[in-house]
Enzyme design. Structure first.
Site, PDB file in Angstrom:
ATOM      1  N   TYR A 114      -1.580   0.663  10.297  1.00  0.00           N
ATOM      2  CA  TYR A 114      -1.689  -0.056   9.023  1.00  0.00           C
ATOM      3  C   TYR A 114      -0.495   0.286   8.129  1.00  0.00           C
ATOM      4  CZ  TYR A 114      -3.736  -1.032   4.343  1.00  0.00           C
ATOM      5  OH  TYR A 114      -3.972  -1.469   3.065  1.00  0.00           O
ATOM      6  N   SER A 124       0.825  -1.205   0.000  1.00  0.00           N
ATOM      7  CA  SER A 124       0.000   0.000   0.000  1.00  0.00           C
ATOM      8  C   SER A 124       0.856   1.250   0.000  1.00  0.00           C
ATOM      9  CB  SER A 124      -0.910   0.017   1.224  1.00  0.00           C
ATOM     10  OG  SER A 124      -1.532   1.277   1.352  1.00  0.00           O
TER      11      SER A 124
END
Lengths: 244, 441
Positions: free
Chosen positions: A149, A136
């Site tokens: 995250y 990501s």
């Protein structure tokens, strides 16, 4: 394209379903792996009915590290392995509860890295194969709004980079995918800008292309490469005062 | 919250939209409160809009089974016709009925009981549905068919999603010999000639007419009637016959921004209509057209609905019974001509008999026109409603964005029956759209 089936780990997600279809459409046999394989039966039927390819289901729990070697040993070795395992969690909860934060870190880094480590070893032995890790852009720089995250994805991105470096001489290729915003279950209800938001099918096509042409790191929508270059290069004294 | 509207982009509301990927997701949302299921958003008005809870079904798009002996396809409701064609046309199968866009879901096609160019010969989409799995207000799934739970089956086909959420279906595809259609065009210089062309060609599998709504006087209702049938291999030139299911897929073009609202005005529409008419007149009568261009010419321009500008547009579609069709069509066309509100795309079609319990088609003729959203159009459409009513017409809910409850009640006694049925079956409390509220269904 490399021979052998395409393995999709974390196959129940929207992105994974799109990736499976994209490869099945090109005639690849598909191995779908997820924690609960009963959830995948309709997806398997879909791939068989649409594309006439062979589809097999495999149970794997990304958090159960001890099971990963047996999982990989039990598979016909895939030509391409795509890891779409991940969970964003709720950042607020992650801040309040470190156990929840640890679960996010394990789901996005430790678990996926462990499965791919075993696959990498097997592919290295055979001297061929492609590993695709969906990481990501959140891992490109830690931000107040999602650094739990993000830090796990940063770890995963670094892991993929190292794996690529190690396996390149062995004939095994590693692709790092940084999708940017994608319209999936994970982002549903978020107010995402349309120009920056890819559909799962776009991610899938980008992955197929990257594995066919041997690309190393892909941002699905090119504008993300620019955005993240800017975000990475903001000097820390300024960056720490922003809210991105 | 998401800005949500139908394909006409009017009316638009802020709505809560949740995507269903599994039947468990559907059950969870039904339990959370009244909702409407939404397919690919191709209904023009507010049929698939519920501000409090709209359930997006595109996440349920798995094709589950296909039986090449019977042609029955089992699939989840969110599968698009385009996906069905992609998967099965190369194997010699095509949707038995298709509307003018392939970007509709199976669930949406069933809920609206859509029709195509073959309605006069083969009926509507519902005729080719073998069974449905419908999730009811209590979250349980009922399998219904013509010979089991037939009430639910009959009301669901054409029921606009107001009987429950269609989650899976069994639909029969039709075998075709090629991906090509043989098209024959007939130039009709007026309304009577157009009707005669339809009546003389009832044995043609497909027929539809493009109609020039700005023509007046003797030319009122002048049309290009297009007949068609799936080409057999023997009808194809050798290169096509050798690969009968192969057609070049031209890339789609996209309308990347809203055209200025006033661009499609009476003058430009008149010029375009006239140009189209004379251009078609010059072309050869018989041509071989690929399936995409024949069935879905507008799909080639993605987001063509932006052509009417930001305010959007509305469709008017009514069906008139055979006996009053000629007079009714004349009055409707005259009203449009007098208003000088040209419709950019206007379509005339012969219908066969009604299918489902609440389905739109009635044996006779249907006229479709589109108008930009503005006060003049709204006034004109009210006038058209009254003309249709006077000739025993009924209205297509998949196109509607502004009909009044009283008009619907007058046009269609089945509306009251459906509303009563919805109360009795407990559907009214669980399944509602902006349209069903507006129309009192």
């Amino acid at each position: 394209m490399s021979g052998g089936p395409v393995l999709i780990i974390g196959a129940a997600s929207d992105m994974a379903r799109a990736v499976a279809r994209a490869y099945a459409q090109r005639g690849h046999a598909i191995q779908l792996a997820a924690r609960d394989v009963t959830r995948l039966e309709d997806d398997a039927a879909d791939l068989r009915t649409r594309f006439g390819v062979e589809v097999s289901l495999h149970a794997v729990d990304a958090l159960d590290l001890a099971s990963h070697k047996a999982f990989v040993d039990g598979l016909p070795l895939p030509g391409i392995a795509v890891c779409a395992v991940g969970a964003m969690g709720d950042h607020g909860e992650s801040l309040a509860d470190t156990e929840k934060a640890a679960l996010v870190m394990r789901s996005n880094f430790e678990g996926p890295a462990s499965i791919l480590a075993h696959l990498a070893n097997a592919m290295e032995q055979h001297g061929r194969g492609t590993i695709v890790g969906i990481s990501s852009v959140a891992g490109d720089r830690g931000r107040a709004s999602n650094y739990v995250y993000g830090s796990a994805k940063a770890g995963f991105t670094a892991f993929l980079s190292g794996l690529r470096n190690r396996l390149a001489p062995q004939g095994v290729h590693v692709v790092t995918v940084l999708p940017g915003f994608v319209a999936t279950a994970m982002t549903e209800g978020m107010d995402l800008p349309a120009r920056l938001t890819a559909q799962p099918e776009e991610v899938a096509e980008a992955i197929v292309k990257a594995t066919a042409t041997g690309r190393n790191i892909i941002y699905v929508r090119p504008i993300w490469r620019l955005i993240m270059a800017i975000i990475r290069n903001i000097p820390e004294p300024i960056f720490k005062k922003t809210s991105l | 919250m998401t800005r949500l509207s139908g394909w006409g982009r009017f009316p638009a509301v802020e709505a809560k939209v949740v995507t269903a990927r599994t039947t468990a997701d559907v059950a969870r949302q039904i339990a959370a409160g009244p909702l409407i299921a939404r397919g690919n958003g191709r209904a023009y008005g507010d049929s698939a809009v519920n501000a409090d809870s709209t359930l997006a079904m595109r996440g349920m798009n798995r094709i589950l089974r296909f039986d090449p002996d019977t042609g029955v396809l089992e699939a989840e409701a969110g599968v698009l016709l385009a996906e069905v064609i992609d998967a099965f046309l190369p194997r010699g199968w095509f949707p038995a009925v298709t509307p003018g866009t392939k970007f509709v879901t199976l669930g949406g096609a069933i809920a609206a009981d859509v029709h195509g160019k073959n309605h006069h010969s083969e009926g509507s989409f519902g005729q080719f549905v073998d069974w449905l799995d419908v999730m009811g207000a209590d979250g349980t799934i009922t399998r219904c068919a013509r010979n089991g739970n037939s009430d639910l089956f009959d009301w669901t086909i054409g029921g606009m999603g107001l009987t429950g959420v269609i989650v899976r279906c069994g639909v029969r595809l039709k075998p075709v010999k090629s991906a090509w259609v043989i098209q024959n065009t007939i130039v009709a210089n007026g309304l009577d000639a157009a009707i005669a062309a339809f009546e003389d060609n009832l044995n043609a599998p497909y027929s539809v007419a493009w109609i020039d709504t700005l023509a007046t006087g003797d030319a009122l209702g002048r049309s290009i009637v297009m007949l068609g049938h799936h080409a057999a291999r023997a009808e194809l030139p050798p290169d096509k016959a050798a690969r009968p299911f192969y057609t070049k897929r031209p890339g789609t073009k996209r309308l990347p921004f809203d055209l200025p609202g006033g661009l499609l005005n009476a003058t430009t529409v008149r010029v375009m209509n006239a140009a189209f008419f004379w251009n078609e007149k010059r072309k050869p009568r018989r041509s071989i057209v690929d399936w995409d261009r024949y069935f879905y010419p507008l799909d080639a321009i993605q987001d063509w609905n932006r052509g009417y500008g930001r305010k959007g547009f509305m469709q008017f579609q009514c069906a008139l019974p055979r006996a009053s069709a000629a007079l009714g069509l004349r009055d409707l066309l005259q009203a449009v001509a007098v208003s000088r509100q040209g419709s950019f795309l206007s379509v005339l079609k012969r219908f066969g008999p009604q299918g489902g319990r609440f389905s739109f088609p009635v044996e006779g003729y249907t006229l479709t026109m589109d108008f930009p959203v503005n006060d003049r159009s709204l006034t004109l459409m009210d006038t058209l409603d009254q003309i249709a009513l006077a000739h025993g017409g009924r209205f297509y809910l998949a196109k509607d964005a502004r009909l009044g409850a009283a008009t619907l009640a007058k046009a269609d006694p089945r509306a009251a029956e459906f509303a009563t049925q919805r109360q009795a079956a407990g559907w009214a409390d669980a399944f509602r759209s902006a349209q069903s509220e507006r129309l009192g269904l």
